[in-house]
Scaffold this motif. Sequence first.
Motif, PDB file in Angstrom:
ATOM      1  N   ARG A 120       0.873  -1.186   0.000  1.00 23.10           N
ATOM      2  CA  ARG A 120       0.000   0.000   0.000  1.00 23.10           C
ATOM      3  C   ARG A 120       0.899   1.220   0.000  1.00 23.10           C
ATOM      4  O   ARG A 120       1.739   1.358   0.896  1.00 23.10           O
ATOM      5  CB  ARG A 120      -0.920  -0.001   1.225  1.00 23.10           C
ATOM      6  CG  ARG A 120      -1.661   1.310   1.423  1.00 23.10           C
ATOM      7  CD  ARG A 120      -2.768   1.227   2.451  1.00 23.10           C
ATOM      8  NE  ARG A 120      -3.886   0.438   1.950  1.00 23.10           N
ATOM      9  CZ  ARG A 120      -5.084   0.394   2.537  1.00 23.10           C
ATOM     10  NH1 ARG A 120      -5.312   1.088   3.645  1.00 23.10           N
ATOM     11  NH2 ARG A 120      -6.049  -0.346   2.030  1.00 23.10           N
ATOM     12  N   LEU A 142      -3.636  -0.714  -2.468  1.00 23.72           N
ATOM     13  CA  LEU A 142      -4.171   0.656  -2.543  1.00 23.72           C
ATOM     14  C   LEU A 142      -3.052   1.644  -2.862  1.00 23.72           C
ATOM     15  O   LEU A 142      -1.974   1.598  -2.254  1.00 23.72           O
ATOM     16  CB  LEU A 142      -4.864   1.092  -1.246  1.00 23.72           C
ATOM     17  CG  LEU A 142      -5.473   2.526  -1.173  1.00 23.72           C
ATOM     18  CD1 LEU A 142      -6.717   2.561  -0.299  1.00 23.72           C
ATOM     19  CD2 LEU A 142      -4.448   3.558  -0.712  1.00 23.72           C
ATOM     20  N   HIS A 147      -7.560   0.905  -6.216  1.00 26.80           N
ATOM     21  CA  HIS A 147      -7.715  -0.028  -5.084  1.00 26.80           C
ATOM     22  C   HIS A 147      -8.355  -1.317  -5.619  1.00 26.80           C
ATOM     23  O   HIS A 147      -9.498  -1.646  -5.309  1.00 26.80           O
ATOM     24  CB  HIS A 147      -8.581   0.622  -4.008  1.00 26.80           C
ATOM     25  CG  HIS A 147      -8.494  -0.040  -2.662  1.00 26.80           C
ATOM     26  ND1 HIS A 147      -7.646  -1.100  -2.390  1.00 26.80           N
ATOM     27  CD2 HIS A 147      -9.156   0.219  -1.499  1.00 26.80           C
ATOM     28  CE1 HIS A 147      -7.795  -1.452  -1.133  1.00 26.80           C
ATOM     29  NE2 HIS A 147      -8.698  -0.682  -0.565  1.00 26.80           N
ATOM     30  N   ASN A 177     -12.366   8.935  -6.568  1.00 27.72           N
ATOM     31  CA  ASN A 177     -11.028   8.604  -6.051  1.00 27.72           C
ATOM     32  C   ASN A 177     -10.570   7.209  -6.475  1.00 27.72           C
ATOM     33  O   ASN A 177     -11.121   6.609  -7.402  1.00 27.72           O
ATOM     34  CB  ASN A 177     -11.062   8.733  -4.515  1.00 27.72           C
ATOM     35  CG  ASN A 177     -12.081   7.782  -3.889  1.00 27.72           C
ATOM     36  OD1 ASN A 177     -12.568   6.855  -4.532  1.00 27.72           O
ATOM     37  ND2 ASN A 177     -12.398   7.996  -2.629  1.00 27.72           N
ATOM     38  N   ASN A 178      -9.580   6.684  -5.756  1.00 29.37           N
ATOM     39  CA  ASN A 178      -9.009   5.362  -6.038  1.00 29.37           C
ATOM     40  C   ASN A 178     -10.068   4.245  -6.045  1.00 29.37           C
ATOM     41  O   ASN A 178     -10.067   3.383  -6.929  1.00 29.37           O
ATOM     42  CB  ASN A 178      -7.881   5.042  -5.032  1.00 29.37           C
ATOM     43  CG  ASN A 178      -8.231   5.370  -3.573  1.00 29.37           C
ATOM     44  OD1 ASN A 178      -9.371   5.702  -3.255  1.00 29.37           O
ATOM     45  ND2 ASN A 178      -7.239   5.265  -2.688  1.00 29.37           N
ATOM     46  N   VAL A 179     -10.962   4.273  -5.066  1.00 26.21           N
ATOM     47  CA  VAL A 179     -12.010   3.246  -4.979  1.00 26.21           C
ATOM     48  C   VAL A 179     -12.948   3.374  -6.184  1.00 26.21           C
ATOM     49  O   VAL A 179     -13.314   2.379  -6.828  1.00 26.21           O
ATOM     50  CB  VAL A 179     -12.762   3.389  -3.635  1.00 26.21           C
ATOM     51  CG1 VAL A 179     -14.042   2.570  -3.622  1.00 26.21           C
ATOM     52  CG2 VAL A 179     -11.843   2.959  -2.493  1.00 26.21           C
ATOM     53  N   ASP A 242     -17.674   6.472  -0.629  1.00 28.49           N
ATOM     54  CA  ASP A 242     -16.391   6.344   0.075  1.00 28.49           C
ATOM     55  C   ASP A 242     -16.117   7.665   0.768  1.00 28.49           C
ATOM     56  O   ASP A 242     -16.808   8.673   0.537  1.00 28.49           O
ATOM     57  CB  ASP A 242     -15.284   5.995  -0.939  1.00 28.49           C
ATOM     58  CG  ASP A 242     -13.920   5.747  -0.280  1.00 28.49           C
ATOM     59  OD1 ASP A 242     -13.884   5.439   0.926  1.00 28.49           O
ATOM     60  OD2 ASP A 242     -12.896   5.875  -0.981  1.00 28.49           O
ATOM     61  N   THR A 243     -15.084   7.679   1.584  1.00 25.33           N
ATOM     62  CA  THR A 243     -14.713   8.883   2.324  1.00 25.33           C
ATOM     63  C   THR A 243     -14.537  10.076   1.383  1.00 25.33           C
ATOM     64  O   THR A 243     -14.141   9.920   0.228  1.00 25.33           O
ATOM     65  CB  THR A 243     -13.398   8.650   3.109  1.00 25.33           C
ATOM     66  OG1 THR A 243     -13.084   9.837   3.823  1.00 25.33           O
ATOM     67  CG2 THR A 243     -12.237   8.312   2.200  1.00 25.33           C
ATOM     68  N   SER A 246      -9.568  11.195   1.325  1.00 23.73           N
ATOM     69  CA  SER A 246      -8.733   9.998   1.300  1.00 23.73           C
ATOM     70  C   SER A 246      -7.391  10.250   1.971  1.00 23.73           C
ATOM     71  O   SER A 246      -6.963  11.404   2.110  1.00 23.73           O
ATOM     72  CB  SER A 246      -8.499   9.559  -0.156  1.00 23.73           C
ATOM     73  OG  SER A 246      -9.647   8.937  -0.669  1.00 23.73           O
ATOM     74  N   MET A 247      -6.724   9.150   2.327  1.00 20.36           N
ATOM     75  CA  MET A 247      -5.403   9.250   2.958  1.00 20.36           C
ATOM     76  C   MET A 247      -4.438   9.972   2.012  1.00 20.36           C
ATOM     77  O   MET A 247      -4.338   9.605   0.837  1.00 20.36           O
ATOM     78  CB  MET A 247      -4.868   7.840   3.250  1.00 20.36           C
ATOM     79  CG  MET A 247      -5.678   7.109   4.302  1.00 20.36           C
ATOM     80  SD  MET A 247      -5.075   5.425   4.588  1.00 20.36           S
ATOM     81  CE  MET A 247      -5.871   4.527   3.251  1.00 20.36           C
ATOM     82  N   ASP A 282     -16.538   0.878   1.041  1.00 21.65           N
ATOM     83  CA  ASP A 282     -15.308   0.098   1.257  1.00 21.65           C
ATOM     84  C   ASP A 282     -14.835   0.172   2.705  1.00 21.65           C
ATOM     85  O   ASP A 282     -14.083  -0.686   3.150  1.00 21.65           O
ATOM     86  CB  ASP A 282     -14.193   0.599   0.325  1.00 21.65           C
ATOM     87  CG  ASP A 282     -14.017   2.103   0.426  1.00 21.65           C
ATOM     88  OD1 ASP A 282     -14.935   2.835   0.012  1.00 21.65           O
ATOM     89  OD2 ASP A 282     -12.987   2.546   0.955  1.00 21.65           O
ATOM     90  N   LEU A 283     -15.243   1.222   3.423  1.00 23.02           N
ATOM     91  CA  LEU A 283     -14.872   1.476   4.820  1.00 23.02           C
ATOM     92  C   LEU A 283     -13.375   1.798   4.932  1.00 23.02           C
ATOM     93  O   LEU A 283     -12.604   1.287   4.129  1.00 23.02           O
ATOM     94  CB  LEU A 283     -15.234   0.292   5.735  1.00 23.02           C
ATOM     95  CG  LEU A 283     -16.690  -0.170   5.699  1.00 23.02           C
ATOM     96  CD1 LEU A 283     -16.877  -1.341   6.674  1.00 23.02           C
ATOM     97  CD2 LEU A 283     -17.662   0.957   6.031  1.00 23.02           C
ATOM     98  N   PRO A 284     -12.905   2.584   5.881  1.00 20.35           N
ATOM     99  CA  PRO A 284     -13.695   3.080   7.005  1.00 20.35           C
ATOM    100  C   PRO A 284     -14.673   4.178   6.587  1.00 20.35           C
ATOM    101  O   PRO A 284     -14.363   5.004   5.728  1.00 20.35           O
ATOM    102  CB  PRO A 284     -12.628   3.638   7.953  1.00 20.35           C
ATOM    103  CG  PRO A 284     -11.487   4.021   7.064  1.00 20.35           C
ATOM    104  CD  PRO A 284     -11.488   3.013   5.959  1.00 20.35           C
TER     105      PRO A 284
HETATM  106  N1  NVA Z   1     -10.291   6.319  -0.689  1.00 18.37           N
HETATM  107  C1  NVA Z   1      -9.818   5.870   0.601  1.00 18.37           C
HETATM  108  C2  NVA Z   1      -9.953   4.399   0.710  1.00 18.37           C
HETATM  109  C3  NVA Z   1      -9.552   3.837   2.044  1.00 18.37           C
HETATM  110  C4  NVA Z   1      -9.649   2.348   2.088  1.00 18.37           C
HETATM  111  C5  NVA Z   1      -8.397   6.307   0.821  1.00 18.37           C
HETATM  112  O1  NVA Z   1      -7.589   6.207  -0.111  1.00 18.37           O
HETATM  113  O2  NVA Z   1      -8.072   6.757   1.913  1.00 18.37           O
END
Ligand code: NVA
Length: 322
Positions: A120, A142, A147, A177-179, A242-243, A246-247, A282-284
């Motif tokens: 990741r 990810l 992801h 985003n990625n998801v 999704d959030t 993202s991170m 996908d959580l969180p």
């Molecule tokens: N889009 C989120 C997914 C976390 C599993 C992220 O990249 O933080």
Amino acid sequence: MRPAAAIATAAVPEAGALRGRDFLSLHDFTPAEVEGLVASSLAWKRGGAAAGARPLAGRSVALLFLKPSTRTRVSFEVATAALGGHAVCLQGGEMQLARGETVADTGRVLSQLVDAIVIRAFGHAEIEELAAAASVPVVNALTDLLHPSQALADMLTLRERFGHLGGLRVAYVGDGNNVCHSLCFAAAKAGFALRVGAPEAFRPDPQVLEAARADARATGGSIEVTADVREAVAGADAVYTDTWVSMGFEAGAGARRRALEPYRVDAALMALAAPHAVFLHDLPAHRGEEVTDEVMDGPASVVFEQAGNRLHAAKAILAAIL
Ligand code: NVA
Ligand code: CP
């Protein structure tokens, strides 16, 4: 919606078909290979053909996480052990990466020590660089762009619910985003219709959209993007979010929350979907932001089942590439 009994008995794909391959993006796999991975995930879940199989016996897998993780890390660690292998869990901060060793050299070194690398990372280019340098298969756990192991579990969840993937109408609302990107490739490979509802500033990456739409020509899948969240969700079989932050994107959190506020999945939005629609995440989850408690904990929510499916998808990926 087809009854659960209509789900075909899943067969594990021909052993060795994907052996030695990296798992960096669903884009790299044919629709048949993606279907094989979904079928294999289902087979591992049911214990059927694969029961008792230990394809990773005597093998080691490095799990390298440069960002936090709960589901992905636990899934790959438990999957490795369940398949008879040994997982070596590594955090970026405790590795020489933190003192300047390159990603490529890390890939070369780990290739001498383990049989596969699950990583990741932040930039997608980082894991491409590691995969290019590594002589063992590399799995994308990810990146900022994609992801794919999540998308495999998402397809398993939908397949179990509806008995098929082709022709489903899936809405993804929120940050492109990625998801979202890996879901675009899932739609393209599995032949379902994905409608993304996202504000202009947070639409999916145009290059991902172009590649996924090109892939979708082979399957009848489709990917549409609209800023109209109600239009995205109307009549959908599944609503996914999704959030909003993202991170790695924390710096722009305020602007994101303001722009994405109208894209929250609440009961009123879910009511626009098909009566049998499921809610995916996908959580969180950030309860009260992208989704309300009412939807998260409501009867349409399959998010914890979806999280559990990460394990079966991880087994399918590791068993296929090793
Ligand atoms: N889009 C989120 C997914 C976390 C599993 C992220 O990249 O933080
Ligand atoms: N969905 C997902 O990848 O969760 P983690 O960040 O906990 O791994």
